[in-house]
Design a protein around this motif. Structure first.
Motif, mmCIF file in Angstrom:
data_model
loop_
_atom_site.group_PDB
_atom_site.id
_atom_site.type_symbol
_atom_site.label_atom_id
_atom_site.label_comp_id
_atom_site.label_asym_id
_atom_site.label_seq_id
_atom_site.Cartn_x
_atom_site.Cartn_y
_atom_site.Cartn_z
ATOM 1 N N PHE A 15 35.498 36.252 43.918
ATOM 2 C CA PHE A 15 36.797 36.683 43.052
ATOM 3 C C PHE A 15 37.184 35.450 42.329
ATOM 4 N N GLU A 16 37.640 35.649 41.086
ATOM 5 C CA GLU A 16 38.124 34.448 40.356
ATOM 6 C C GLU A 16 39.406 33.841 40.456
ATOM 7 N N ALA A 17 40.159 34.865 41.194
ATOM 8 C CA ALA A 17 41.567 34.354 41.184
ATOM 9 C C ALA A 17 41.823 33.008 41.939
ATOM 10 N N GLU A 18 41.003 32.392 42.840
ATOM 11 C CA GLU A 18 41.073 31.280 43.703
ATOM 12 C C GLU A 18 40.902 30.107 42.674
ATOM 13 N N ALA A 19 40.014 30.276 41.740
ATOM 14 C CA ALA A 19 39.668 29.338 40.607
ATOM 15 C C ALA A 19 40.659 29.383 39.516
ATOM 16 N N ASP A 20 41.215 30.358 39.265
ATOM 17 C CA ASP A 20 41.934 30.659 37.922
ATOM 18 C C ASP A 20 43.154 29.782 38.292
ATOM 19 N N TRP A 21 44.018 29.286 39.156
ATOM 20 C CA TRP A 21 45.053 28.523 38.969
ATOM 21 C C TRP A 21 44.795 27.054 38.497
ATOM 22 N N SER A 22 43.599 26.809 38.747
ATOM 23 C CA SER A 22 43.297 25.206 38.681
ATOM 24 C C SER A 22 42.593 24.963 37.533
ATOM 25 N N GLY A 23 42.182 25.858 36.636
ATOM 26 C CA GLY A 23 41.299 25.816 35.374
ATOM 27 C C GLY A 23 40.930 27.159 34.794
ATOM 28 N N LYS A 24 40.329 26.760 33.633
ATOM 29 C CA LYS A 24 39.620 28.002 32.854
ATOM 30 C C LYS A 24 38.494 28.597 33.745
ATOM 31 N N THR A 25 38.709 29.849 33.792
ATOM 32 C CA THR A 25 37.541 30.712 34.589
ATOM 33 C C THR A 25 37.395 32.100 33.866
ATOM 34 N N MET A 26 36.153 32.475 34.047
ATOM 35 C CA MET A 26 35.659 33.980 33.569
ATOM 36 C C MET A 26 36.452 35.012 34.239
ATOM 37 N N ARG A 27 36.812 35.893 33.780
ATOM 38 C CA ARG A 27 37.408 37.069 34.346
ATOM 39 C C ARG A 27 36.435 37.968 35.087
ATOM 40 N N GLY A 28 36.832 38.308 36.081
ATOM 41 C CA GLY A 28 36.205 39.527 36.911
ATOM 42 C C GLY A 28 35.653 40.555 35.901
ATOM 43 N N PRO A 29 36.539 41.204 35.179
ATOM 44 C CA PRO A 29 35.826 42.493 34.399
ATOM 45 C C PRO A 29 34.950 42.201 33.495
ATOM 46 N N VAL A 30 34.867 40.850 32.990
ATOM 47 C CA VAL A 30 33.856 40.396 32.085
ATOM 48 C C VAL A 30 32.426 40.838 32.957
ATOM 49 N N ILE A 31 32.215 39.948 33.942
ATOM 50 C CA ILE A 31 31.072 40.254 35.025
ATOM 51 C C ILE A 31 30.839 41.904 35.080
ATOM 52 N N GLY A 32 31.938 42.326 35.387
ATOM 53 C CA GLY A 32 31.863 43.674 35.928
ATOM 54 C C GLY A 32 31.180 44.750 34.911
ATOM 55 N N LYS A 33 31.852 44.442 33.531
ATOM 56 C CA LYS A 33 31.256 45.114 32.540
ATOM 57 C C LYS A 33 29.911 45.034 32.349
ATOM 58 N N GLU A 34 29.510 43.781 32.312
ATOM 59 C CA GLU A 34 27.771 43.487 32.084
ATOM 60 C C GLU A 34 27.188 44.163 33.092
ATOM 61 N N LEU A 35 27.324 44.037 34.512
ATOM 62 C CA LEU A 35 26.840 44.789 35.512
ATOM 63 C C LEU A 35 26.729 46.365 35.452
ATOM 64 N N LEU A 36 27.918 46.991 35.643
ATOM 65 C CA LEU A 36 28.104 48.251 35.558
ATOM 66 C C LEU A 36 27.266 48.865 34.239
ATOM 67 N N SER A 37 27.344 48.061 32.891
ATOM 68 C CA SER A 37 26.533 48.728 31.931
ATOM 69 C C SER A 37 24.994 48.753 32.098
ATOM 70 N N CYS A 38 24.661 47.834 33.026
ATOM 71 C CA CYS A 38 23.331 47.865 33.332
ATOM 72 C C CYS A 38 22.848 48.571 34.712
ATOM 73 N N GLN A 39 23.732 49.338 35.116
ATOM 74 C CA GLN A 39 23.556 50.194 36.334
ATOM 75 C C GLN A 39 23.427 49.218 37.513
ATOM 76 N N LEU A 40 24.099 48.248 37.673
ATOM 77 C CA LEU A 40 24.052 47.129 38.762
ATOM 78 C C LEU A 40 25.506 47.620 39.504
ATOM 79 N N ASP A 41 25.269 48.034 40.725
ATOM 80 C CA ASP A 41 26.854 47.862 41.466
ATOM 81 C C ASP A 41 27.191 46.692 42.328
ATOM 82 N N PHE A 42 28.422 46.293 42.291
ATOM 83 C CA PHE A 42 28.694 44.925 42.904
ATOM 84 C C PHE A 42 30.032 45.122 43.948
#
Length: 374
Positions: A15-42
């Protein structure tokens, strides 16, 4: 004891929230879109869960009895200390840092440099667009394999009472999916939610129309034989005129006779309520199969033929097999639709004024057809 439903994910994403407050971080939906679009659940995993109740067994991450093949860390400037300590303590756990390594620890602990070095030792980064390919090369994939999949196919795998349930969804508005499935050895059924029936599924070929979904279940109980495919089409009936009854949310009722189909919103912009279309048609012979279809319906459709109510349909395609409802001679058909209350709200001035943008039309329009098959 009744076993709870479990989602059979293959990996955890931090979960990216813990890192988000301290600096730039990749949003969870970015990874989620890549995984779900390739039929990988997480499953999304908060860093504090790693402090207790989490273990690594035989190189797999075990959280609440669920085994995951890898832990994904979204690109971030600073990784949470709990995550860094867990990763450092388990060098045998596959961990992939997406796009780049973190530059530090979020909480800036006294041992920051040593902890970060231990967490990153012998670890690898993987580019986001190579993530799914990399995971599959590690053997992280579902037991259902699919050929012909595109990013429009999203899949979910559940397990309940010892049975596997897969939900395959076509999230595209215009792409039809033609798939070839390979399932684990066993018997399977295809569940029809509209009719609440399960039929035997043996064909590995599967076509999923836009916005449609398919549910497959292992070892089905009381599965019915698969219905035979439609025969040759012998004709079609185009329904072009209806008696239309408009029942407004406020209580007003208006009937329009011999109505030629067009969006109701084209002449009643602010109408919200029920729309009831009635018509009749004649059959000189009963078909083996008959399918009703309406090209456009907003927002939903309930079909009644000769007094028999059929399934409620709330998403396209607006199609319904109607064979058993037909009779020789005159047939009566009613299509009941309904809108949301949004257009009625146009008549109520608010803080943004009376005028509001409404993007979708209302009512049934386009081609309305009954296809007949031998």
């Amino acid at each position: 004891r009744h076993q709870l439903r479990r989602l059979m994910e293959s990996l955890h994403a931090l979960f990216e929230a813990e890192a988000d407050w301290s600096g730039k971080t990749m949003r969870g939906p970015v990874i989620g879109k890549e995984l779900l679009s390739c039929q990988l659940d997480f499953m999304v995993l908060p860093a504090d869960v790693l402090k207790g109740g989490t273990a690594v067994e035989s190189g797999t991450l075990v959280v609440n009895g669920r085994r995951m093949g890898a832990l994904l860390v979204p690109a971030c400037e600073f990784i949470p200390a709990d995550a860094a300590r867990f990763i450092a303590a388990h060098p045998e756990l596959p961990v992939l840092f997406v796009n780049r390594f973190p530059a530090g620890i979020a909480e800036a602990p006294a041992d920051e440099a040593a902890l970060l070095a231990a967490a990153l030792r012998n670890r690898k980064t993987v580019a986001l667009d190579k993530l799914s390919e990399t995971l599959r090369s590690m053997g992280i994939a579902d037991t259902l394999t699919i050929k012909g999949a595109t990013p429009a196919l999203h899949t979910y795998h559940y397990r309940k009472e010892g049975k596997d349930v897969w939900m395959l969804m076509n999230v595209s508005s215009n792409e039809t999916l033609n798939l070839a499935l390979t399932l684990p050895t066993g018997s399977y059924g295809r569940y029809d939610a509209r009719e609440d029936r399960t039929e035997v599924f043996t064909c590995p070929a599967l076509t999923i129309a836009p916005y449609q979904s398919v549910v497959l279940v292992s070892a089905p109980e009381n599965a019915e034989p698969a219905r035979p495919s439609l025969g040759a089409q012998t004709g079609s009936l185009a329904l072009e005129r209806f008696d239309l009854e408009l029942r407004e949310i406020g209580g007003g009722v208006e009937t329009i006779r011999d109505f030629v189909l067009k969006p109701v919103s084209s002449f009643k912009r602010d109408f919200s309520g029920e729309l009831i279309y009635t018509a009749s048609f004649h059959l000189g012979a009963l078909p083996k199969w008959a399918v009703f279809s309406a090209q456009h319906v907003y927002e939903c459709m309930e079909l009644t033929i000769n007094g028999k109510s059929l399934s409620f349909i709330y998403a396209p395609p607006y199609e319904q097999e109607i064979t058993d409802s037909l009779k020789l001679g005159k047939n009566e058909i009613t299509i009941r639709g309904a809108t949301t209350a949004l257009r009625n709200a146009n008549t109520k001035p608010g803080i943004f004024g009376k005028e509001r943008t409404v993007l979708e039309p209302t009512g049934m329009f386009g081609e309305v057809i009954i296809d007949l098959f031998a």
